[in-house]
Scaffold this active site. Structure first.
Site, short mmCIF file in Angstrom:
data_model
loop_
_atom_site.label_atom_id
_atom_site.label_comp_id
_atom_site.label_asym_id
_atom_site.label_seq_id
_atom_site.Cartn_x
_atom_site.Cartn_y
_atom_site.Cartn_z
N GLU A 124 11.31 0.12 8.38
CA GLU A 124 12.03 0.71 9.50
C GLU A 124 12.37 2.07 8.78
O GLU A 124 12.41 2.25 7.60
CB GLU A 124 13.28 0.07 9.94
N SER A 129 12.15 0.39 0.77
CA SER A 129 12.24 -0.39 -0.44
C SER A 129 13.23 -1.42 -0.58
O SER A 129 13.09 -2.63 -0.95
CB SER A 129 12.70 0.70 -1.70
N THR A 155 0.69 -0.77 9.47
CA THR A 155 -0.91 -0.39 9.39
C THR A 155 -1.84 -1.54 10.11
O THR A 155 -1.27 -2.66 10.28
CB THR A 155 -1.22 -0.45 7.81
N ARG A 265 -24.03 19.24 -14.40
CA ARG A 265 -23.67 20.39 -14.20
C ARG A 265 -23.78 21.44 -15.32
O ARG A 265 -23.21 21.03 -16.41
CB ARG A 265 -22.12 20.53 -13.59
N ILE A 337 -12.97 17.92 -13.02
CA ILE A 337 -14.23 17.97 -13.56
C ILE A 337 -15.25 18.51 -12.42
O ILE A 337 -16.09 19.28 -12.83
CB ILE A 337 -14.59 16.37 -13.98
N GLY A 339 -14.46 20.58 -10.38
CA GLY A 339 -14.11 22.21 -10.10
C GLY A 339 -13.95 22.47 -8.46
O GLY A 339 -13.32 21.54 -7.84
N GLU A 363 3.57 -1.28 -0.76
CA GLU A 363 3.82 -2.49 -1.25
C GLU A 363 5.08 -2.55 -2.45
O GLU A 363 4.86 -3.25 -3.50
CB GLU A 363 2.48 -3.36 -1.65
C1 LIG Z 1 0.39 4.52 4.47
C2 LIG Z 1 1.37 3.44 4.46
C3 LIG Z 1 1.17 2.24 5.31
C4 LIG Z 1 2.16 1.04 5.37
N1 LIG Z 1 2.06 0.16 5.86
C5 LIG Z 1 3.06 -0.63 6.18
C6 LIG Z 1 2.95 -1.93 7.01
O1 LIG Z 1 1.85 -2.39 7.29
N2 LIG Z 1 4.00 -2.53 7.30
C7 LIG Z 1 5.07 -2.35 6.73
O2 LIG Z 1 6.05 -3.22 7.11
N3 LIG Z 1 5.42 -1.20 5.84
C8 LIG Z 1 4.47 -0.45 5.62
N4 LIG Z 1 4.60 0.66 4.70
C9 LIG Z 1 5.87 0.98 4.30
C10 LIG Z 1 5.90 0.69 2.62
O3 LIG Z 1 5.76 -0.36 2.29
C11 LIG Z 1 7.10 1.70 2.36
O4 LIG Z 1 6.90 3.12 2.66
C12 LIG Z 1 7.47 1.60 0.81
O5 LIG Z 1 8.05 0.10 0.54
C13 LIG Z 1 8.79 2.49 0.32
O6 LIG Z 1 9.63 2.54 1.43
P1 LIG Z 1 9.87 3.79 1.95
O7 LIG Z 1 9.01 4.72 2.39
O8 LIG Z 1 11.04 3.92 2.86
O9 LIG Z 1 10.68 4.74 0.68
P2 LIG Z 1 12.53 4.82 0.36
O10 LIG Z 1 12.42 3.19 0.05
O11 LIG Z 1 13.00 5.39 0.79
O12 LIG Z 1 12.21 5.34 -1.17
C14 LIG Z 1 12.20 6.95 -1.27
C15 LIG Z 1 12.17 7.03 -2.99
O13 LIG Z 1 13.43 6.39 -3.64
C16 LIG Z 1 12.94 5.62 -4.60
N5 LIG Z 1 13.86 4.29 -4.64
C17 LIG Z 1 14.31 3.92 -3.81
N6 LIG Z 1 15.16 2.77 -4.19
C18 LIG Z 1 15.16 2.79 -5.68
C19 LIG Z 1 15.66 2.20 -6.68
N7 LIG Z 1 16.43 1.03 -6.45
N8 LIG Z 1 15.41 2.67 -7.71
C20 LIG Z 1 14.61 3.76 -8.18
N9 LIG Z 1 14.11 4.31 -7.10
C21 LIG Z 1 14.52 3.93 -5.68
C22 LIG Z 1 11.38 5.23 -4.32
O14 LIG Z 1 10.82 4.50 -5.35
C23 LIG Z 1 10.78 6.39 -3.70
O15 LIG Z 1 10.57 7.29 -4.62
C24 LIG Z 1 3.42 1.63 4.70
C25 LIG Z 1 3.67 2.71 4.25
C26 LIG Z 1 2.59 3.84 4.12
C27 LIG Z 1 3.07 5.21 3.39
#
Ligand SMILES: Cc1cc2nc3c(=O)[nH]c(=O)nc-3n(C[C@H](O)[C@H](O)[C@H](O)COP(=O)(O)OP(=O)(O)OC[C@H]3O[C@@H](n4cnc5c(N)ncnc54)[C@H](O)[C@@H]3O)c2cc1C
Length: 387
Positions: A124, A129, A155, A265, A337, A339, A363
């Site tokens: 959401e 994360s 997705t 190349r 590589i 270019g 994931e």
């Molecule tokens: C192309 C794509 C397809 C996806 N498909 C699906 C899907 O089908 N279904 C679904 O449910 N989800 C899906 N996702 C969601 C995906 O799993 C999340 O984007 C991912 O888990 C990260 O959550 P966030 O983007 O909210 O980043 P955030 O959790 O907001 O994180 C932002 C940054 O903070 C860092 N961070 C957060 N907490 C910590 C911590 N405790 N320690 C250190 N660093 C931290 C993260 O590593 C990141 O660098 C998809 C995402 C993308 C980009």
């Protein structure tokens, strides 16, 4: 590898080389679109080749492949850009053990037969994360649940016909616990909000999805109230391993293509591979690929041997972390590589450079994988995780 392992690997490789790789540039330049006829053809080929539902038990009509064999196939899927290899679909690994008879008949068996397809609605706006921060709700009302929430990045919603919806129970003794539901895509109240553009040009899109007073029968609840997170973690473990495998496949293709180009190349009167700066980039790449591949294969074999679940969890994180970061380094070197050609969308390195970036995010981000590994290391010690 046994003869059976090699045969499966070769079957998948031929499918990629003969049917899918030739369509990459057309797909890229067409904004990720391919005609329905061609998609149908790939769908049926994947089924005919016995690769669709390769992870499902044979007695349910699946391929019944070992985890190691699934990794071999996923590596081949990873050699292809634009998500064309996703026509080989793996239904939810955890489902057969936990769904009811009715759920099996209605959703899982048709998915194994290739008649239905799922997608996952967990993330959401305020919960990425931190999956436990989701605000979507599931309130019991008589024989039904009423689902509400707004999900991001769903997705494959476009090609799916049902959704795994994750919400928190409202009211009752299990209030606040996670629950997962089957939701048919055409249920009133399921509303795609938008399909944002992403860095990659995949056949499958990622939808923002609203659930507005969606009423589903109580029989759509998977397992019990409070089980939801268990299924998510199981899905994560499986997908992290398969991401590692796909990253190995991507790196292999990148190294092969960049090596062929560097041998061919000519600049300053000699092939560019004769410059140590270029040769060392390739040497580092293949060395790191080997390391990532050994980790990925060993983890798959550990799972086949039934290694402890916590160790699996940590090793899945290590394999995903290392292989995805390796593939990103390899893709960056490959662009260098090639270019100027490496910056053109018709070039395989350019596409992979954009595509493997998400493998460090979805994931579970690299940071989250490191947190998991460090946590397990503190609890179990280095020998348990790496011995
Ligand atoms: C192309 C794509 C397809 C996806 N498909 C699906 C899907 O089908 N279904 C679904 O449910 N989800 C899906 N996702 C969601 C995906 O799993 C999340 O984007 C991912 O888990 C990260 O959550 P966030 O983007 O909210 O980043 P955030 O959790 O907001 O994180 C932002 C940054 O903070 C860092 N961070 C957060 N907490 C910590 C911590 N405790 N320690 C250190 N660093 C931290 C993260 O590593 C990141 O660098 C998809 C995402 C993308 C980009």
């Amino acid at each position: 590898m046994s003869d059976a392992d090699r045969e499966i690997q070769e079957r998948a490789r031929r499918f990629m080389d003969e049917e899918l790789i030739p369509l990459e540039v057309e797909t890229e330049l067409g904004g990720g679109r391919l005609s329905e006829d061609v998609r149908e053809k790939h769908h049926h080929l994947a089924i005919d080749l016995g690769l669709w539902a390769m992870n499902m038990p044979k007695e349910l009509g699946g391929g019944g492949l070992s985890m190691f064999q699934q990794v071999l196939v996923s590596e081949q899927i990873g050699r292809v850009t634009n998500g064309l290899g996703w026509c080989i679909h793996t239904p939810p690994e955890w489902a057969p053990d936990v769904v009811s008879r009715e759920q099996l008949e209605r959703w899982i068996l048709p998915t194994i037969r290739g008649e239905r397809q799922e997608c996952y609605a967990i993330t959401e706006e305020l919960a990425g994360s931190d999956v436990d921060a989701i605000q979507a709700t599931a309130g019991r009302n008589g024989d039904e649940y009423v689902l509400n929430g707004r999900k991001w990045h769903v997705t494959s919603f476009g090609s799916a016909d049902y959704v795994f919806f994750q919400g928190k129970i409202e009211g009752g003794p299990n209030a606040g616990s996670h629950a997962m539901f089957f939701v048919d895509k055409d249920t009133p109240g399921v509303r795609p909000v938008r399909e944002p553009a992403y860095t990659h040009t995949l056949i499958d899109t990622h939808t923002e999805l609203a659930f507005e007073d969606v009423r589903v029968p109580a029989a759509n609840l998977i397992g019990s109230e409070g089980d939801g997170l268990k299924f998510v973690y199981s899905w994560f473990r499986y997908e992290r391993l398969m991401i590692a495998a796909r990253c190995c496949g991507a790196a292999e293709r990148l190294i092969d293509e960049a090596t062929a180009f560097a041998k061919d190349r000519v600049q300053f009167g000699r092939p560019i591979i004769e410059n140590q700066a270029i040769a060392h980039m390739l040497a580092d790449s293949v060395t790191e690929l080997w390391a990532a591949r050994l980790m990925t294969y060993e983890l798959a074999k550990n799972i086949d041997r039934g290694v402890d679940l916590k160790v699996q969890h940590a090793q899945s994180s290590m394999a995903k972390l290392y292989a995805s970061e390796m593939a990103n380094r390899v893709a960056d070197r490959a662009v260098q590589i090639f270019g100027g050609r490496g910056y053109m969308r018709e070039n395989v390195a350019e596409r992979f450079w954009r595509e493997v970036r998400v493998d460090r995010i979805w994931e579970g981000t690299s940071e989250i994988q490191r947190n998991i590994v460090a946590d397990q290391l503190a609890k179990r010690g280095a020998r348990m995780l790496s011995g």
